[in-house]
Write a protein that holds these residues in place. Structure first.
Motif, mmCIF file in Angstrom:
data_model
loop_
_atom_site.group_PDB
_atom_site.id
_atom_site.type_symbol
_atom_site.label_atom_id
_atom_site.label_comp_id
_atom_site.label_asym_id
_atom_site.label_seq_id
_atom_site.Cartn_x
_atom_site.Cartn_y
_atom_site.Cartn_z
ATOM 1 N N ALA A 92 41.107 39.864 41.611
ATOM 2 C CA ALA A 92 41.102 38.388 41.675
ATOM 3 C C ALA A 92 40.505 37.668 40.451
ATOM 4 O O ALA A 92 39.086 38.021 40.340
ATOM 5 N N TRP B 154 46.709 30.113 32.707
ATOM 6 C CA TRP B 154 46.406 30.520 34.259
ATOM 7 C C TRP B 154 47.698 30.982 34.926
ATOM 8 O O TRP B 154 47.906 31.891 35.605
ATOM 9 N N ASN C 129 36.197 29.318 35.863
ATOM 10 C CA ASN C 129 34.931 28.538 35.821
ATOM 11 C C ASN C 129 35.249 27.339 34.777
ATOM 12 O O ASN C 129 35.236 27.323 33.352
ATOM 13 N N ARG D 131 38.930 33.983 38.826
ATOM 14 C CA ARG D 131 38.940 32.532 39.338
ATOM 15 C C ARG D 131 38.509 31.854 37.923
ATOM 16 O O ARG D 131 38.588 32.194 36.948
#
Length: 480
Positions: A80, A65, A84, A82
């Motif tokens: 963008a 990340w 999970n 995200r």
């Protein structure tokens, strides 16, 4: 069936199928023995199923990340992203299952019989094994005990593994905590602090009744700088008095620092406990195997117990609770029981922390070297001056080498930064071979690479590092 009835004849038995246990089984099979491996739960043990792999899956995700945030520096354009976390946990389980299947395949290939059940000693050459619907007795020639350890409880901390978590569950959260309190100072504490902070948690690290970490002083300073940079609160010399549930945040942590009681509201707490040996139900006292005051099985350098045909390895023996220790012991134990010359030595045990950036260390710290009576030389090189670290956008960290000024013997190597965990093996090998400064500076190091930081740190010991400013080099030489 009762004791005294017919027992199944077996050659070499290993109790426990973790990294140490299955490695001992395979090594014994390689040496011609007929091996039976007894495991009460899942192959791979705590390390694979609850410890090393789950926690490192989280740290790897945090590292990935972090890398994604820098991809625009290389010209990549992206929408963008995200995380999970439920999908991440599913992938973690897939990895674990694949690795467990791999161990099963290795055991089958080495003709190792696997029995699932609870094993305990009946006599010096017999064990009983309880299974769901059966009980069998096995007679053996040699045995290796590799039953691992369990976290020690804390009188003020009641683990529920929902909001108050132990080391077997901290990496399995499907939702990121709003505020995570970490009570511990070990590698796992740092790994969880950095990883959950990267994913958005507010993190407070409490050092249990001490005011610093236990690395070399240079690493300790850099770790504290790293925590501060990541806005992780550090509370030194803390003692937790109680942890209670509340309706506002989730939990309330009552603790004391320098005699002053304080209260901290949080959503989750992780207690990184030391380990106790899993020997209570083994029946080792029945056969006279010696343990120390903490219950750890006493062994010699061949990993044999007081009964020379029985060895013990891993977390049931004294020393750090690390898989690397258990794996090395497993091979020594199997080889010794099979009549080979083999010996276990913890002197150069590498210590690694999968933070972002990673940390690695082996040998004496600068402070310990001085305490041992050495006249100390230190060489240090910052990754900010390493070309490959710069092009990767990972300039944070350093390499430090501690040497004896009179003999130029390398005493310790400590590092933080990209590639540290892989690079520390070079340091461990050098120290095992009694390397001196010239042994570190003579070889060719690939360019461009992080490896060159190790070379520059070694050259810094003699004031000859190329990518260190002259003033710093003169300072090094003036202290010789």
């Amino acid at each position: 069936m009762v004791v005294g009835e017919m027992a199944h004849e077996h050659d070499f038995i290993v109790i426990g199928g973790g990294p140490g246990g299955y490695s001992a089984a395979i090594r014994a099979a390689q040496l011609g023995r007929t091996v039976t491996l007894i495991e009460r739960d899942r192959l791979g043990g705590i390390c694979l199923n609850k410890g090393c792999i789950p926690s490192k899956h989280l740290t790897r995700a945090a590292s990935a990340w972090t890398d994604l945030q820098k991809y625009e520096e290389f010209g990549f354009e992206q929408e963008a992203l995200r995380v999970n976390h439920e999908k991440r946990l599913m992938q973690k389980e897939n990895v674990i299952n694949r690795l467990v299947d791999g161990i099963k395949a290795l055991c089958k290939a080495n003709k190792i019989e696997i029995i699932y059940g609870n094993a305990f000693f009946l006599s010096e050459n017999r064990i009983g094994v309880e299974q769901t619907n059966s009980y069998e007795i096995y007679q053996f020639k040699n045995a290796v005990i590799a039953t691992g350890g369990s976290p020690i409880s804390h009188p003020a901390i009641k683990i529920d593994n929902i909001r108050i978590l132990d080391s077997w569950h901290i990496a399995n959260l499907s939702e990121i905590p709003d505020h995570l309190v970490i009570y511990g100072d070990d590698a796992l504490s740092l790994e969880m602090a950095i990883s959950y902070r990267i994913f958005g948690s507010y993190v407070t690290v409490m050092l249990p009744e001490k005011d610093d970490f236990s690395f070399d002083s240079s690493l300790n300073r850099e770790i504290k700088r790293l925590l501060k940079k990541n806005k992780i609160q550090l509370v030194k010399s803390a003692e937790i008095l109680s942890v209670s549930h509340n309706s506002s945040t989730g939990i309330a942590v009552k603790y004391v620092v320098n005699g002053e009681e304080r209260l901290l509201d949080a959503t989750h707490l992780f207690f990184s406990a030391k380990m106790k040996p899993n020997t209570d139900d083994l029946g080792i006292d029945r056969i006279g195997i010696n343990t120390d005051e903490n219950g750890f099985v006493i062994i010699d350098q061949q990993c044999r117990t007081i009964l020379s045909h029985i060895a013990a390895i891993g977390d049931i023996t004294h020393g750090p609770s690390l898989a690397v220790k258990a794996i090395k012991q497993s091979k020594v134990a199997a080889e010794s029981l099979c009549g080979e010359m083999s010996e276990f030595d913890l002197t150069f045990l590498p210590r690694v922390v999968h933070t972002v950036p990673p940390i690695a260390s082996v040998g004496l710290t600068e402070e310990a070297a001085i305490e041992h009576g050495h006249k100390v030389l230190t060489g240090q090189f910052s990754l900010t001056a390493n070309g490959y670290a710069s092009l990767m956008g990972k300039r944070e960290g350093f390499v430090k080498i501690v040497a004896d000024a009179e003999t130029e013997l390398i005493l310790g190597i400590h590092m933080m930064g990209e590639g540290a965990i892989e690079l520390i093996t070079s340091g461990t090998l050098a120290m095992e071979l009694c390397a001196r400064i010239e042994d570190m500076t003579f070889p060719l190091y690939p360019h461009p690479s992080i490896n060159e930081s190790l070379l520059e740190a070694a050259e810094h010991l003699n004031g000859k590092a190329i990518h260190v400013a002259p003033a710093k080099l003169r300072e090094i030489m003036n202290h010789r």
